[in-house]
Design a protein around this motif. Sequence first.
Motif, PDB file in Angstrom:
ATOM      1  N   SER A   1      66.443 133.135 -59.429  1.00 29.10           N
ATOM      2  CA  SER A   1      65.005 133.362 -59.408  1.00 29.10           C
ATOM      3  C   SER A   1      64.480 133.691 -58.014  1.00 29.10           C
ATOM      4  N   THR A   2      63.633 134.704 -57.968  1.00 31.78           N
ATOM      5  CA  THR A   2      62.820 134.956 -56.793  1.00 31.78           C
ATOM      6  C   THR A   2      61.453 134.386 -57.135  1.00 31.78           C
ATOM      7  N   ASP A   3      61.026 133.399 -56.371  1.00 30.75           N
ATOM      8  CA  ASP A   3      59.805 132.679 -56.726  1.00 30.75           C
ATOM      9  C   ASP A   3      59.084 132.229 -55.463  1.00 30.75           C
ATOM     10  N   SER A   4      58.227 131.234 -55.572  1.00 31.59           N
ATOM     11  CA  SER A   4      57.429 130.800 -54.420  1.00 31.59           C
ATOM     12  C   SER A   4      58.270 130.333 -53.243  1.00 31.59           C
ATOM     13  N   ARG A   5      59.514 129.966 -53.485  1.00 30.72           N
ATOM     14  CA  ARG A   5      60.394 129.620 -52.363  1.00 30.72           C
ATOM     15  C   ARG A   5      60.641 130.843 -51.484  1.00 30.72           C
ATOM     16  N   HIS A   6      60.461 132.041 -52.055  1.00 23.29           N
ATOM     17  CA  HIS A   6      60.686 133.293 -51.334  1.00 23.29           C
ATOM     18  C   HIS A   6      59.396 133.990 -50.932  1.00 23.29           C
ATOM     19  N   PHE A   7      58.429 134.065 -51.866  1.00 17.95           N
ATOM     20  CA  PHE A   7      57.204 134.821 -51.575  1.00 17.95           C
ATOM     21  C   PHE A   7      55.980 133.954 -51.327  1.00 17.95           C
ATOM     22  N   GLY A   8      56.141 132.634 -51.364  1.00 16.05           N
ATOM     23  CA  GLY A   8      55.030 131.741 -51.066  1.00 16.05           C
ATOM     24  C   GLY A   8      54.142 131.478 -52.271  1.00 16.05           C
ATOM     25  N   PRO A   9      53.028 130.804 -52.041  1.00 19.33           N
ATOM     26  CA  PRO A   9      52.127 130.464 -53.141  1.00 19.33           C
ATOM     27  C   PRO A   9      51.463 131.711 -53.730  1.00 19.33           C
ATOM     28  N   VAL A  10      51.093 131.593 -54.997  1.00 27.68           N
ATOM     29  CA  VAL A  10      50.452 132.695 -55.713  1.00 27.68           C
ATOM     30  C   VAL A  10      48.981 132.341 -55.924  1.00 27.68           C
ATOM     31  N   PRO A  11      48.075 133.209 -55.492  1.00 22.26           N
ATOM     32  CA  PRO A  11      46.652 132.932 -55.712  1.00 22.26           C
ATOM     33  C   PRO A  11      46.351 132.795 -57.203  1.00 22.26           C
ATOM     34  N   LEU A  12      45.483 131.880 -57.533  1.00 20.93           N
ATOM     35  CA  LEU A  12      45.148 131.615 -58.929  1.00 20.93           C
ATOM     36  C   LEU A  12      44.602 132.858 -59.631  1.00 20.93           C
ATOM     37  N   ASP A  13      43.937 133.732 -58.885  1.00 19.43           N
ATOM     38  CA  ASP A  13      43.381 134.932 -59.520  1.00 19.43           C
ATOM     39  C   ASP A  13      44.442 135.952 -59.920  1.00 19.43           C
ATOM     40  N   ARG A  14      45.707 135.707 -59.573  1.00 26.28           N
ATOM     41  CA  ARG A  14      46.812 136.577 -59.992  1.00 26.28           C
ATOM     42  C   ARG A  14      47.362 136.186 -61.365  1.00 26.28           C
ATOM     43  N   VAL A  15      46.960 135.025 -61.863  1.00 25.62           N
ATOM     44  CA  VAL A  15      47.470 134.546 -63.150  1.00 25.62           C
ATOM     45  C   VAL A  15      46.845 135.347 -64.291  1.00 25.62           C
ATOM     46  N   ILE A  16      47.704 135.901 -65.135  1.00 28.53           N
ATOM     47  CA  ILE A  16      47.259 136.612 -66.328  1.00 28.53           C
ATOM     48  C   ILE A  16      46.968 135.608 -67.436  1.00 28.53           C
ATOM     49  N   GLY A  17      47.877 134.630 -67.577  1.00 27.62           N
ATOM     50  CA  GLY A  17      47.656 133.623 -68.600  1.00 27.62           C
ATOM     51  C   GLY A  17      48.805 132.657 -68.733  1.00 27.62           C
ATOM     52  N   VAL A  18      48.646 131.750 -69.686  1.00 28.55           N
ATOM     53  CA  VAL A  18      49.608 130.686 -69.959  1.00 28.55           C
ATOM     54  C   VAL A  18      50.400 131.053 -71.215  1.00 28.55           C
ATOM     55  N   VAL A  19      51.709 130.860 -71.160  1.00 28.97           N
ATOM     56  CA  VAL A  19      52.548 131.133 -72.328  1.00 28.97           C
ATOM     57  C   VAL A  19      52.296 130.042 -73.367  1.00 28.97           C
ATOM     58  N   THR A  20      51.916 130.461 -74.576  1.00 24.61           N
ATOM     59  CA  THR A  20      51.631 129.501 -75.646  1.00 24.61           C
ATOM     60  C   THR A  20      52.741 129.428 -76.679  1.00 24.61           C
ATOM     61  N   ALA A  21      53.498 130.522 -76.835  1.00 20.03           N
ATOM     62  CA  ALA A  21      54.547 130.544 -77.863  1.00 20.03           C
ATOM     63  C   ALA A  21      55.546 131.655 -77.567  1.00 20.03           C
ATOM     64  N   VAL A  22      56.734 131.491 -78.103  1.00 24.95           N
ATOM     65  CA  VAL A  22      57.751 132.548 -78.034  1.00 24.95           C
ATOM     66  C   VAL A  22      57.908 133.130 -79.432  1.00 24.95           C
ATOM     67  N   ILE A  23      58.175 134.413 -79.476  1.00 21.83           N
ATOM     68  CA  ILE A  23      58.418 135.060 -80.761  1.00 21.83           C
ATOM     69  C   ILE A  23      59.919 135.037 -80.988  1.00 21.83           C
ATOM     70  N   PRO A  24      60.362 134.368 -82.057  1.00 23.58           N
ATOM     71  CA  PRO A  24      61.805 134.290 -82.309  1.00 23.58           C
ATOM     72  C   PRO A  24      62.416 135.674 -82.459  1.00 23.58           C
TER      73      PRO A  24
END
Length: 125
Positions: free
Chosen positions: A93-116
Amino acid sequence: MNNPIPAAGLKDLLLFFLGRRRLFQVEGDSMLPALQPKQRLLVKSLAKPDQPPSPGTVVVCHHPSDFNLVITKRVWHSTETWLELRGDNQDESTDSRHFGPVPLDRVIGVVTAVIPSTSRKIDNR
């Protein structure tokens, strides 16, 4: 901290068709084993854009330095203005350990379910 994501049910699909959920697809191995590459996700917008999702929640957001790149990560830590995100498969994973914190306004949304997955093996004997 790794909250499981339920499979999409009838209510989730209805909310999608009513425009209350958006469809995204996992790319890469960063969220293994919880989410598989090419797995489809239903995502809802943040209920309150100024209220961050809690740790353990999986979110879909724009990358902090490339708005055109959409990423799926788990919230590791949050404040009122930013999120620290991590992939479940930290070696891949490339994540906040690499690119730092993500501003809250960058969030599109929360995952609610997966489609099998609907892939089936076909016996051509």
